[in-house]
Motif scaffolding. Sequence first.
Motif, PDB file in Angstrom:
ATOM      1  N   UNK A 177      20.326  73.506 -13.488  1.00 40.61           N
ATOM      2  CA  UNK A 177      20.827  72.206 -13.926  1.00 40.61           C
ATOM      3  C   UNK A 177      22.332  72.080 -13.696  1.00 40.61           C
ATOM      4  N   UNK A 178      22.888  72.955 -12.870  1.00 36.36           N
ATOM      5  CA  UNK A 178      24.295  72.842 -12.490  1.00 36.36           C
ATOM      6  C   UNK A 178      24.366  72.053 -11.185  1.00 36.36           C
ATOM      7  N   UNK A 179      24.973  70.889 -11.233  1.00 37.66           N
ATOM      8  CA  UNK A 179      25.047  70.019 -10.070  1.00 37.66           C
ATOM      9  C   UNK A 179      26.476  69.539  -9.863  1.00 37.66           C
ATOM     10  N   UNK A 180      26.820  69.321  -8.599  1.00 35.53           N
ATOM     11  CA  UNK A 180      28.173  68.898  -8.267  1.00 35.53           C
ATOM     12  C   UNK A 180      28.271  67.423  -7.966  1.00 35.53           C
ATOM     13  N   UNK A 181      29.463  66.898  -8.134  1.00 33.04           N
ATOM     14  CA  UNK A 181      29.748  65.506  -7.811  1.00 33.04           C
ATOM     15  C   UNK A 181      31.203  65.362  -7.419  1.00 33.04           C
ATOM     16  N   UNK A 182      31.595  64.136  -7.138  1.00 30.33           N
ATOM     17  CA  UNK A 182      32.979  63.863  -6.744  1.00 30.33           C
ATOM     18  C   UNK A 182      33.493  62.628  -7.464  1.00 30.33           C
ATOM     19  N   UNK A 183      34.792  62.615  -7.667  1.00 28.85           N
ATOM     20  CA  UNK A 183      35.471  61.463  -8.248  1.00 28.85           C
ATOM     21  C   UNK A 183      36.631  61.087  -7.338  1.00 28.85           C
ATOM     22  N   UNK A 184      36.797  59.784  -7.115  1.00 24.21           N
ATOM     23  CA  UNK A 184      37.982  59.260  -6.454  1.00 24.21           C
ATOM     24  C   UNK A 184      38.740  58.419  -7.472  1.00 24.21           C
ATOM     25  N   UNK A 185      40.014  58.705  -7.655  1.00 26.40           N
ATOM     26  CA  UNK A 185      40.873  57.921  -8.543  1.00 26.40           C
ATOM     27  C   UNK A 185      41.864  57.164  -7.675  1.00 26.40           C
ATOM     28  N   UNK A 186      41.772  55.847  -7.695  1.00 31.51           N
ATOM     29  CA  UNK A 186      42.662  55.010  -6.915  1.00 31.51           C
ATOM     30  C   UNK A 186      43.886  54.660  -7.755  1.00 31.51           C
ATOM     31  N   UNK A 187      45.039  55.098  -7.307  1.00 34.60           N
ATOM     32  CA  UNK A 187      46.297  54.868  -8.018  1.00 34.60           C
ATOM     33  C   UNK A 187      46.960  53.614  -7.454  1.00 34.60           C
ATOM     34  N   UNK A 188      46.929  52.542  -8.229  1.00 39.46           N
ATOM     35  CA  UNK A 188      47.534  51.280  -7.803  1.00 39.46           C
ATOM     36  C   UNK A 188      48.752  50.963  -8.664  1.00 39.46           C
ATOM     37  N   UNK A 189      49.514  50.022  -8.208  1.00 38.22           N
ATOM     38  CA  UNK A 189      50.741  49.640  -8.908  1.00 38.22           C
ATOM     39  C   UNK A 189      50.453  49.140 -10.308  1.00 38.22           C
ATOM     40  N   UNK A 190      49.303  48.476 -10.479  1.00 37.87           N
ATOM     41  CA  UNK A 190      48.973  47.890 -11.782  1.00 37.87           C
ATOM     42  C   UNK A 190      48.004  48.735 -12.606  1.00 37.87           C
ATOM     43  N   UNK A 191      47.601  49.893 -12.120  1.00 40.43           N
ATOM     44  CA  UNK A 191      46.689  50.741 -12.885  1.00 40.43           C
ATOM     45  C   UNK A 191      45.781  51.563 -12.002  1.00 40.43           C
ATOM     46  N   UNK A 192      44.838  52.250 -12.632  1.00 39.80           N
ATOM     47  CA  UNK A 192      43.943  53.144 -11.905  1.00 39.80           C
ATOM     48  C   UNK A 192      42.485  52.692 -12.031  1.00 39.80           C
ATOM     49  N   UNK A 193      41.709  53.032 -11.014  1.00 41.66           N
ATOM     50  CA  UNK A 193      40.270  52.768 -10.989  1.00 41.66           C
ATOM     51  C   UNK A 193      39.559  54.028 -10.505  1.00 41.66           C
ATOM     52  N   UNK A 194      38.407  54.341 -11.092  1.00 43.49           N
ATOM     53  CA  UNK A 194      37.667  55.531 -10.713  1.00 43.49           C
ATOM     54  C   UNK A 194      36.337  55.209 -10.047  1.00 43.49           C
ATOM     55  N   UNK A 195      35.964  56.049  -9.098  1.00 38.86           N
ATOM     56  CA  UNK A 195      34.641  56.006  -8.479  1.00 38.86           C
ATOM     57  C   UNK A 195      34.007  57.375  -8.679  1.00 38.86           C
ATOM     58  N   UNK A 196      32.844  57.437  -9.301  1.00 42.02           N
ATOM     59  CA  UNK A 196      32.126  58.699  -9.425  1.00 42.02           C
ATOM     60  C   UNK A 196      30.921  58.649  -8.494  1.00 42.02           C
TER      61      UNK A 196
END
Length: 375
Positions: free
Chosen positions: A129-148
């Motif tokens: 039950x150990x599984x991998x994934x990825x996250x992208x954190x977009x750093x913008x001038x007005x804040x951050x957004x994440x993609x999992x």
Amino acid sequence: MKAGFSETRIEPEVGLEMAGYIDRVEKSSGIHGPLEMKTLFMGDRDPFWLVAVDLLGIPASFRPSGTVAVATHTHAAPEPGLMTGQLNSTFDISRDRARKAASPLSSIEYIAFEVEGVCSRRTGGERSSVLGGEILVLECETGRTGIVIFPCHPTVLGPENTLYSPDLAGGIRQALTWKFGFPFMYLNSCAGDVSTRYTRAGRSPDEIERLSCLFVSSMVETGRKRIIPSGTSYSEYSFEMPVKSPDEKPPFPTRPEALPGYKLALKRLESKGLEKYRSARLGMLELGEIAMLFLPFELFLDTGEILKRIAKKRFEIPLIVCYALGYLPYVVPAGMEGSYEWYASPYEERAESHLVSEVESFLLGRRLKDGQELY
């Protein structure tokens, strides 16, 4: 280059046919959690939108220009084909909101991680039950957004459920927002043989919350890199898949868990609808060292690893996203005869190797598009 994010609720009528379980006979009776459309705008002069929707799959009729649409693959939402009109109207709102929210994108933080106990493989002898994934954190001038990006059938709620819900995908999204302090969109990956079958302790909303909390509490970082994107580049490629013979009736299953797949196979033969699974389309978004490969299929975890190894020949960080650009069923590796996935797949045994070959040709630039070499 700019990026902007928006979140818009999708509000289907109650009483619609629901998708995801052939044994579910009742129509929707209410709402447990709101279904949502998450929209990410990227670009400047050439706009691009990445859209994630709480549906089983993306209907082929939903095809806005300059857009890649991805389904979270919840089994607690209406049949995708019933949602085209609402998807179009919701996207009109979500698209404009995301573009208006855009600000200069300074960097993208890539984070690789592992979690334990949330879901596991459901085929073969391996039950880790150990599984991998990825996250992208977009750093913008007005804040951050994440993609999992994470591979799992988000099927805590079962065929007895008649309430709309984003299920585990929505729970993970929310838990990550609590953990990091900014909004996330969830993109499903190669979850063909991955689900909560052996990790869930029930099929209730409380179990969604438990597994979502476990997701963030068990998260272990395994890699990190900061990317400075110079722009976006998107390309697509269409090809054909080898489908099973329409005259070949499958044998009755010997495994009880395969019976729903057998019913799906019979339904498919009765409707004479095999040909609709032949045409396929893949897309690729390039963000500097990052390449996001979008595929409409339900792929197995090992198939995803093969595709990643191929993409690694060109890109430092390859990401595989499934349930995108439409919705096509399982592509199973050889040797899966008699399993639920084998029955549910409309494709021949050689389909996996055929798909890998097509993707490799696309990624390595041996295919032509519009008369020009891709690379």
